[in-house]
Design an enzyme around this catalytic site. Structure first.
Site, mmCIF file in Angstrom:
data_model
loop_
_atom_site.group_PDB
_atom_site.id
_atom_site.type_symbol
_atom_site.label_atom_id
_atom_site.label_comp_id
_atom_site.label_asym_id
_atom_site.label_seq_id
_atom_site.Cartn_x
_atom_site.Cartn_y
_atom_site.Cartn_z
ATOM 1 N N TYR A 144 0.847 -1.193 0.000
ATOM 2 C CA TYR A 144 0.000 0.000 0.000
ATOM 3 C C TYR A 144 0.877 1.234 0.000
ATOM 4 O O TYR A 144 1.820 1.334 0.791
ATOM 5 C CB TYR A 144 -0.891 0.005 1.241
ATOM 6 C CG TYR A 144 -1.847 1.176 1.319
ATOM 7 C CD1 TYR A 144 -2.863 1.347 0.385
ATOM 8 C CD2 TYR A 144 -1.735 2.125 2.345
ATOM 9 C CE1 TYR A 144 -3.735 2.416 0.456
ATOM 10 C CE2 TYR A 144 -2.612 3.196 2.433
ATOM 11 C CZ TYR A 144 -3.614 3.349 1.483
ATOM 12 O OH TYR A 144 -4.484 4.411 1.575
ATOM 13 N N ASP A 239 9.145 2.860 0.220
ATOM 14 C CA ASP A 239 8.060 3.495 0.956
ATOM 15 C C ASP A 239 8.238 3.109 2.421
ATOM 16 O O ASP A 239 7.837 2.031 2.837
ATOM 17 C CB ASP A 239 6.711 3.027 0.402
ATOM 18 C CG ASP A 239 5.550 3.580 1.213
ATOM 19 O OD1 ASP A 239 5.793 4.254 2.241
ATOM 20 O OD2 ASP A 239 4.393 3.333 0.811
ATOM 21 N N LYS A 267 3.461 8.813 9.095
ATOM 22 C CA LYS A 267 3.242 8.190 10.404
ATOM 23 C C LYS A 267 4.189 8.724 11.491
ATOM 24 O O LYS A 267 3.994 9.846 11.931
ATOM 25 C CB LYS A 267 3.256 6.676 10.256
ATOM 26 C CG LYS A 267 2.140 6.269 9.257
ATOM 27 C CD LYS A 267 1.757 4.836 9.151
ATOM 28 C CE LYS A 267 0.470 4.707 8.341
ATOM 29 N NZ LYS A 267 0.524 3.898 7.164
HETATM 30 C C1 LIG Z 1 -0.106 4.394 5.786
HETATM 31 C C2 LIG Z 1 0.726 4.170 4.604
HETATM 32 C C3 LIG Z 1 0.690 5.041 3.507
HETATM 33 C C4 LIG Z 1 -0.305 6.148 3.392
HETATM 34 O O1 LIG Z 1 -0.139 7.141 4.358
HETATM 35 P P1 LIG Z 1 -1.373 8.107 4.698
HETATM 36 O O2 LIG Z 1 -0.791 9.061 5.677
HETATM 37 O O3 LIG Z 1 -2.451 7.235 5.231
HETATM 38 O O4 LIG Z 1 -1.769 8.766 3.430
HETATM 39 C C5 LIG Z 1 1.594 4.842 2.486
HETATM 40 N N1 LIG Z 1 2.471 3.825 2.518
HETATM 41 C C6 LIG Z 1 2.532 2.970 3.550
HETATM 42 C C7 LIG Z 1 3.543 1.880 3.551
HETATM 43 C C8 LIG Z 1 1.645 3.096 4.614
HETATM 44 O O5 LIG Z 1 1.674 2.201 5.607
#
Ligand SMILES: *Cc1c(COP(=O)(O)O)cnc(C)c1O
Length: 429
Positions: A144, A239, A267
């Site tokens: 994701y 990511d 985060k």
């Molecule tokens: C949570 C998450 C996102 C998206 O971040 P948001 O602040 O919810 O837009 C992107 N990549 C990873 C790996 C994530 O866990």
């Protein structure tokens, strides 16, 4: 437990907010039942509107690595608020957090702040395309990267939980530039690269996956991707929205010793405020406006309150690096306890763990990619487990495809209480 007031608030919310929530997974749709409305939180505990106290393993989906309402972070926000909440001009604190991030994370010279992980990943890919002059990207099934169009193709937890791996509203034109590979499958990546030799800008991935449960990269997988990228000029994008400032000060790059070309953060970097960021070496970052041609902007990017929270959080982690070891040990303790309990009750399960990320899968086969995660999900068992844990005061993610996040605020008594709850619930599975 009684969830009366939460239930009333949920009814009210559904009248004016789609599904009653501002992010789908919160609605508990995958596990059934209704979401809890949280009133306040402190340290490892959440308190809901009915006065129930819960041990929290979601931690706002990762940011609260030091627990809720961590005093230095709260103080920093309160203090900053007094001098104004947004100016739309440069402020000194933006440089301070950038300097600290560049010090903590290997292999980056500059960092740009945005407002979410979604924005970070979206911007990172635009930058990769601008820098390389190529259009296509490789992403992995089950990873994701936020909800921007290019990524909503087999996008892991959120999307998968709802059985809509490919969202309507994403055009075919966009989808065709996203090539999909299987996680931990280098041969598959090699095939895609062979077939699209001159048109791939970047390979983006969660270097330790956390959105199909916790899935570690197999030995040699990240090294192999690095090699492919070095040979072809494709950029490697990690990511690290989930893993950054969690699996080590310098994230996966530091923990596993592999360098990426562009990094995405979110985060933890915001200390619980809406912050994302992307970073790279000078050569790449200088492609960004106003220095270079790739446009990227934000009215509230680098917002003083968000930066104050983020700076306080990163400072805590940088000055107390033993925290990373401590949460790893707590997670290992939980891992052993859960495994013992499940074995005692003959429950087929697999537990994956890297550092302070852990997930339990109710199947006995190894879980190493999207397909094996989905196959072992045994949703009926997970849902029973989820509700059982909740009734025993333990709040885990309401989806079989989510990672649990361990915070430093959790004590060994909290972990024991959690293992005891799992023992009670396991009897009923
Ligand atoms: C949570 C998450 C996102 C998206 O971040 P948001 O602040 O919810 O837009 C992107 N990549 C990873 C790996 C994530 O866990």
């Amino acid at each position: 437990m009684i969830y009366k007031r939460s239930s009333e608030l949920f009814q009210q919310a559904q009248k004016v907010i789609p599904g009653g929530v501002n992010s789908p997974v919160r609605a508990f749709k995958a596990v059934g039942g209704e979401p809890l409305f949280i009133k306040n939180a402190k340290g490892p505990y959440l308190y809901d509107e009915d006065g129930n106290k819960l041990i929290d393993y979601i931690n706002s989906w990762g940011p609260m690595i030091l627990g809720h309402a961590h005093q230095p972070v709260v103080d920093a926000i309160i203090e900053k608020t007094k001098s104004g909440t947004s100016f739309g001009t440069p402020t000194e604190i933006e440089t301070k957090i950038a300097e600290l991030a560049v010090k903590m994370v290997p292999n980056i010279d500059k960092i740009r702040m945005v407002n979410s992980g979604t924005e970070a990943c979206m911007s990172a890919v635009r930058l990769a395309r601008g820098f390389t002059g190529k259009d296509k990207i490789i992403k992995f099934a089950g990873c994701y990267h936020g909800h921007s169009d290019s990524f909503l193709i087999q996008a892991g937890s959120g999307a998968m939980t709802f059985g809509t791996p490919n969202s309507p509203g994403v055009t075919e034109g966009t989808a065709k530039d996203t090539l999909l590979a299987n996680y931990n499958d280098l041969d598959n990546v090699n095939e895609l690269v062979e077939a699209n030799r001159d048109s791939i800008a970047c390979i983006i991935l969660e270097p330790v996956a956390g959105n199909m449960g916790c899935i570690p990269p197999k030995e040699g997988f990240l090294e192999g991707l690095r090699e492919i990228c070095d040979e072809t000029g494709i950029l490697l994008v990690f990511d690290e929205v989930m893993t950054g400032f969690r699996l080590a000060e310098g994230g996966v790059q530091e923990r596993l010793g592999i360098n990426a070309d562009i990094l995405c953060f979110g985060k933890v970097i915001g200390g619980g405020m809406p912050v994302g960021a992307f970073a790279a070496r000078n050569e790449i970052m200088d492609y960004l406006a106003p220095v270079g041609p790739v446009y990227q902007a934000g009215t509230l990017s680098g917002n003083p309150l968000a930066m104050a929270a983020g700076l306080a959080m990163l400072t805590e982690l940088h000055e107390n690096p033993e925290i990373f070891k401590s949460i790893d040990e707590k997670t290992e303790y939980l891992h052993k306890g859960l495994a013992r309990v499940m074995n005692d009750h003959d429950i087929k399960h697999t537990i994956n763990r890297v550092g302070s990320m852990i997930s339990i899968h109710f199947g006995d086969k190894p879980v190493y990619d999207f397909a094996t995660s989905a196959a072992s999900a045994s949703l009926g068992v997970f849902n029973k487990f989820f509700h059982g844990m909740l009734d025993n005061g333990v709040y885990i993610a309401p989806s079989a495809y989510e990672t649990w996040f361990i915070s430093e605020a959790l004590s060994y008594e909290d972990l024991d209480a959690t293992i005891n709850a799992a023992n009670k619930v396991a009897k009923t599975l």
